[in-house]
Design a protein around this motif. Structure first.
Motif, PDB file in Angstrom:
ATOM      1  N   ALA A  70       0.836  -1.209   0.000  1.00  0.00           N
ATOM      2  CA  ALA A  70       0.000   0.000   0.000  1.00  0.00           C
ATOM      3  C   ALA A  70       0.870   1.258   0.000  1.00  0.00           C
ATOM      4  O   ALA A  70       0.573   2.232  -0.699  1.00  0.00           O
ATOM      5  CB  ALA A  70      -0.929  -0.003   1.206  1.00  0.00           C
ATOM      6  N   ASP A  71       1.946   1.247   0.797  1.00  0.00           N
ATOM      7  CA  ASP A  71       2.866   2.393   0.825  1.00  0.00           C
ATOM      8  C   ASP A  71       3.540   2.571  -0.533  1.00  0.00           C
ATOM      9  O   ASP A  71       3.750   3.703  -0.988  1.00  0.00           O
ATOM     10  CB  ASP A  71       3.929   2.185   1.900  1.00  0.00           C
ATOM     11  N   PHE A  72       3.883   1.450  -1.161  1.00  0.00           N
ATOM     12  CA  PHE A  72       4.529   1.497  -2.477  1.00  0.00           C
ATOM     13  C   PHE A  72       3.599   2.133  -3.507  1.00  0.00           C
ATOM     14  O   PHE A  72       4.016   3.008  -4.279  1.00  0.00           O
ATOM     15  CB  PHE A  72       4.909   0.079  -2.908  1.00  0.00           C
ATOM     16  N   ILE A  73       2.333   1.711  -3.514  1.00  0.00           N
ATOM     17  CA  ILE A  73       1.357   2.251  -4.462  1.00  0.00           C
ATOM     18  C   ILE A  73       1.129   3.737  -4.214  1.00  0.00           C
ATOM     19  O   ILE A  73       1.050   4.543  -5.150  1.00  0.00           O
ATOM     20  CB  ILE A  73       0.023   1.488  -4.375  1.00  0.00           C
ATOM     21  N   GLN A  74       1.029   4.129  -2.934  1.00  0.00           N
ATOM     22  CA  GLN A  74       0.830   5.544  -2.612  1.00  0.00           C
ATOM     23  C   GLN A  74       2.024   6.379  -3.066  1.00  0.00           C
ATOM     24  O   GLN A  74       1.859   7.461  -3.642  1.00  0.00           O
ATOM     25  CB  GLN A  74       0.609   5.713  -1.113  1.00  0.00           C
ATOM     26  N   MET A  75       3.232   5.879  -2.797  1.00  0.00           N
ATOM     27  CA  MET A  75       4.444   6.589  -3.202  1.00  0.00           C
ATOM     28  C   MET A  75       4.503   6.740  -4.716  1.00  0.00           C
ATOM     29  O   MET A  75       4.796   7.826  -5.243  1.00  0.00           O
ATOM     30  CB  MET A  75       5.673   5.818  -2.716  1.00  0.00           C
ATOM     31  N   PHE A  76       4.210   5.660  -5.434  1.00  0.00           N
ATOM     32  CA  PHE A  76       4.242   5.692  -6.900  1.00  0.00           C
ATOM     33  C   PHE A  76       3.176   6.629  -7.460  1.00  0.00           C
ATOM     34  O   PHE A  76       3.430   7.397  -8.391  1.00  0.00           O
ATOM     35  CB  PHE A  76       4.053   4.279  -7.453  1.00  0.00           C
ATOM     36  N   SER A  77       1.965   6.585  -6.868  1.00  0.00           N
ATOM     37  CA  SER A  77       0.870   7.440  -7.348  1.00  0.00           C
ATOM     38  C   SER A  77       1.189   8.919  -7.163  1.00  0.00           C
ATOM     39  O   SER A  77       0.975   9.734  -8.072  1.00  0.00           O
ATOM     40  CB  SER A  77      -0.430   7.089  -6.611  1.00  0.00           C
ATOM     41  N   GLU A  78       1.721   9.270  -5.994  1.00  0.00           N
ATOM     42  CA  GLU A  78       2.067  10.671  -5.740  1.00  0.00           C
ATOM     43  C   GLU A  78       3.219  11.116  -6.640  1.00  0.00           C
ATOM     44  O   GLU A  78       3.208  12.242  -7.148  1.00  0.00           O
ATOM     45  CB  GLU A  78       2.445  10.849  -4.273  1.00  0.00           C
ATOM     46  N   GLY A  79       4.201  10.233  -6.824  1.00  0.00           N
ATOM     47  CA  GLY A  79       5.319  10.578  -7.697  1.00  0.00           C
ATOM     48  C   GLY A  79       4.875  10.777  -9.131  1.00  0.00           C
ATOM     49  O   GLY A  79       5.295  11.735  -9.806  1.00  0.00           O
ATOM     50  N   LEU A  80       3.993   9.894  -9.619  1.00  0.00           N
ATOM     51  CA  LEU A  80       3.500  10.002 -10.991  1.00  0.00           C
ATOM     52  C   LEU A  80       2.641  11.244 -11.171  1.00  0.00           C
ATOM     53  O   LEU A  80       2.718  11.933 -12.197  1.00  0.00           O
ATOM     54  CB  LEU A  80       2.701   8.743 -11.345  1.00  0.00           C
ATOM     55  N   LEU A  81       1.821  11.545 -10.162  1.00  0.00           N
ATOM     56  CA  LEU A  81       0.998  12.753 -10.213  1.00  0.00           C
ATOM     57  C   LEU A  81       1.867  13.989 -10.341  1.00  0.00           C
ATOM     58  O   LEU A  81       1.591  14.881 -11.157  1.00  0.00           O
ATOM     59  CB  LEU A  81       0.131  12.842  -8.951  1.00  0.00           C
ATOM     60  N   ASN A  82       2.929  14.055  -9.557  1.00  0.00           N
ATOM     61  CA  ASN A  82       3.810  15.221  -9.605  1.00  0.00           C
ATOM     62  C   ASN A  82       4.562  15.327 -10.935  1.00  0.00           C
ATOM     63  O   ASN A  82       4.941  16.426 -11.344  1.00  0.00           O
ATOM     64  CB  ASN A  82       4.803  15.176  -8.444  1.00  0.00           C
ATOM     65  N   GLU A  83       4.789  14.194 -11.583  1.00  0.00           N
ATOM     66  CA  GLU A  83       5.439  14.231 -12.889  1.00  0.00           C
ATOM     67  C   GLU A  83       4.484  14.733 -13.972  1.00  0.00           C
ATOM     68  O   GLU A  83       4.907  15.350 -14.939  1.00  0.00           O
ATOM     69  CB  GLU A  83       5.962  12.840 -13.259  1.00  0.00           C
ATOM     70  N   LEU A  84       3.208  14.455 -13.806  1.00  0.00           N
ATOM     71  CA  LEU A  84       2.218  14.876 -14.795  1.00  0.00           C
ATOM     72  C   LEU A  84       1.767  16.316 -14.582  1.00  0.00           C
ATOM     73  O   LEU A  84       1.282  16.961 -15.515  1.00  0.00           O
ATOM     74  CB  LEU A  84       1.009  13.940 -14.756  1.00  0.00           C
ATOM     75  N   LEU A  85       1.915  16.825 -13.348  1.00  0.00           N
ATOM     76  CA  LEU A  85       1.597  18.227 -13.080  1.00  0.00           C
ATOM     77  C   LEU A  85       2.836  19.065 -13.391  1.00  0.00           C
ATOM     78  O   LEU A  85       3.831  18.997 -12.680  1.00  0.00           O
ATOM     79  CB  LEU A  85       1.171  18.404 -11.622  1.00  0.00           C
ATOM     80  N   ILE A  86       2.759  19.840 -14.440  1.00  0.00           N
ATOM     81  CA  ILE A  86       3.946  20.501 -14.977  1.00  0.00           C
ATOM     82  C   ILE A  86       4.456  21.625 -14.076  1.00  0.00           C
ATOM     83  O   ILE A  86       5.650  21.746 -13.819  1.00  0.00           O
ATOM     84  CB  ILE A  86       3.657  21.074 -16.388  1.00  0.00           C
ATOM     85  N   LEU A 193       0.234  27.593 -29.926  1.00  0.00           N
ATOM     86  CA  LEU A 193       0.484  28.808 -29.151  1.00  0.00           C
ATOM     87  C   LEU A 193       0.064  28.636 -27.695  1.00  0.00           C
ATOM     88  O   LEU A 193       0.728  29.148 -26.783  1.00  0.00           O
ATOM     89  CB  LEU A 193      -0.262  29.984 -29.780  1.00  0.00           C
ATOM     90  N   ILE A 194      -1.025  27.922 -27.470  1.00  0.00           N
ATOM     91  CA  ILE A 194      -1.478  27.672 -26.099  1.00  0.00           C
ATOM     92  C   ILE A 194      -0.447  26.838 -25.350  1.00  0.00           C
ATOM     93  O   ILE A 194      -0.124  27.101 -24.180  1.00  0.00           O
ATOM     94  CB  ILE A 194      -2.847  26.968 -26.111  1.00  0.00           C
ATOM     95  N   ILE A 195       0.096  25.811 -26.017  1.00  0.00           N
ATOM     96  CA  ILE A 195       1.125  24.970 -25.389  1.00  0.00           C
ATOM     97  C   ILE A 195       2.367  25.792 -25.067  1.00  0.00           C
ATOM     98  O   ILE A 195       2.938  25.681 -23.977  1.00  0.00           O
ATOM     99  CB  ILE A 195       1.485  23.792 -26.313  1.00  0.00           C
ATOM    100  N   PHE A 196       2.776  26.632 -26.019  1.00  0.00           N
ATOM    101  CA  PHE A 196       3.943  27.493 -25.783  1.00  0.00           C
ATOM    102  C   PHE A 196       3.700  28.415 -24.594  1.00  0.00           C
ATOM    103  O   PHE A 196       4.569  28.580 -23.727  1.00  0.00           O
ATOM    104  CB  PHE A 196       4.245  28.312 -27.037  1.00  0.00           C
ATOM    105  N   LEU A 201       4.586  30.030 -18.989  1.00  0.00           N
ATOM    106  CA  LEU A 201       4.041  30.337 -17.663  1.00  0.00           C
ATOM    107  C   LEU A 201       4.730  29.487 -16.599  1.00  0.00           C
ATOM    108  O   LEU A 201       5.090  29.980 -15.525  1.00  0.00           O
ATOM    109  CB  LEU A 201       2.532  30.070 -17.645  1.00  0.00           C
ATOM    110  N   SER A 202       4.931  28.205 -16.900  1.00  0.00           N
ATOM    111  CA  SER A 202       5.612  27.319 -15.963  1.00  0.00           C
ATOM    112  C   SER A 202       7.027  27.805 -15.680  1.00  0.00           C
ATOM    113  O   SER A 202       7.475  27.820 -14.527  1.00  0.00           O
ATOM    114  CB  SER A 202       5.655  25.895 -16.525  1.00  0.00           C
ATOM    115  N   LEU A 203       7.718  28.210 -16.729  1.00  0.00           N
ATOM    116  CA  LEU A 203       9.085  28.714 -16.565  1.00  0.00           C
ATOM    117  C   LEU A 203       9.110  29.951 -15.682  1.00  0.00           C
ATOM    118  O   LEU A 203       9.922  30.056 -14.753  1.00  0.00           O
ATOM    119  CB  LEU A 203       9.691  29.023 -17.937  1.00  0.00           C
TER     120      LEU A 203
END
Length: 218
Positions: A70-86, A193-196, A201-203
């Motif tokens: 369960a800890d492994f899944i939670q760690m992986f889920s949070e890590g993956l979420l943070n990778e997808l949130l730019i 243009l929206i992607i750029f 904005l992230s930068l």
């Protein structure tokens, strides 16, 4: 070339075989030589570790503590979420900027998909873009490899340090596919243009603005 970085050796070997069977023997030989040199260098490095410490990786990693599934899944889920949130990393408490930037990213994704679907099929365009397919294929193979390794040996947590090669290649593949589309429709140009603007904005939000300002003032 260390540890999970050795995953890239397989990519070089795969490309060598790919070029060989496609009649491009000069490129195949060059890649085969590169693959051999990489393996030799890594073998020397690991041999030095074994000689100096008695362990191939420098110390006994397998004896480290293990988390529950369960800890492994939670760690992986949070890590993956943070990778997808730019733009902003998720934290336990959260904040208004995180909520706002997450909403902006969701709006950007929905808008870009809606604009591109007017004239293109996402999956068809992706399949026709060899570079994007290679990026995403390698990213998936990398993710599978790191999950297998992490499940049998308790080394670093599954955060940006280990997941960035996966997310970076996925994002690169998708963005490359989109920017490769011809600018014959206004909706396609608008999507680009929206992607750029989103990455700009992230930068701007993540630059160390106070530090830069102090350096500029001096």
């Amino acid at each position: 070339m260390r540890y999970i970085g050795a995953f890239s050796f397989g990519v070089v070997a795969f490309l060598s075989l790919f070029f060989f069977f496609n009649g491009k023997k000069e490129a195949a030989v060059a890649l085969a030589v590169a693959f051999t040199l990489l393996c030799a260098t890594a073998a020397i490095y690991l041999s030095i570790n074994l000689y100096l410490s008695g362990h191939i990786t420098g110390f006994d990693r397998l004896a480290a503590e293990r988390e529950t599934f369960a800890d492994f899944i939670q760690m992986f889920s949070e890590g993956l979420l943070n990778e997808l949130l730019i733009i902003r990393k998720f934290r336990d408490q959260g904040d208004l900027l995180f909520a706002a930037t997450s909403c902006v990213q969701a709006i950007v994704i929905i808008t870009v998909i809606a604009l591109l679907r007017r004239h293109y099929s996402f999956w068809e365009q992706l399949k026709n873009n060899s570079f994007s397919c290679i990026c995403i294929s390698i990213s998936i193979l990398y993710l599978i490899s790191i999950l297998i390794l992490r499940s049998i040996s308790h080394f670093d947590n599954l955060d940006y340090r280990l997941l960035a090669p996966f997310s970076s290649l996925v994002i690169l593949g998708i963005v490359n596919m989109i920017i490769s589309l011809p600018d014959i429709y206004k909706s396609t140009t608008c999507a680009k243009l929206i992607i750029f603007g989103f990455f700009l904005l992230s930068l701007l939000l993540n630059l160390p603005k106070q530090y830069l300002l102090e350096q500029f003032m001096h």
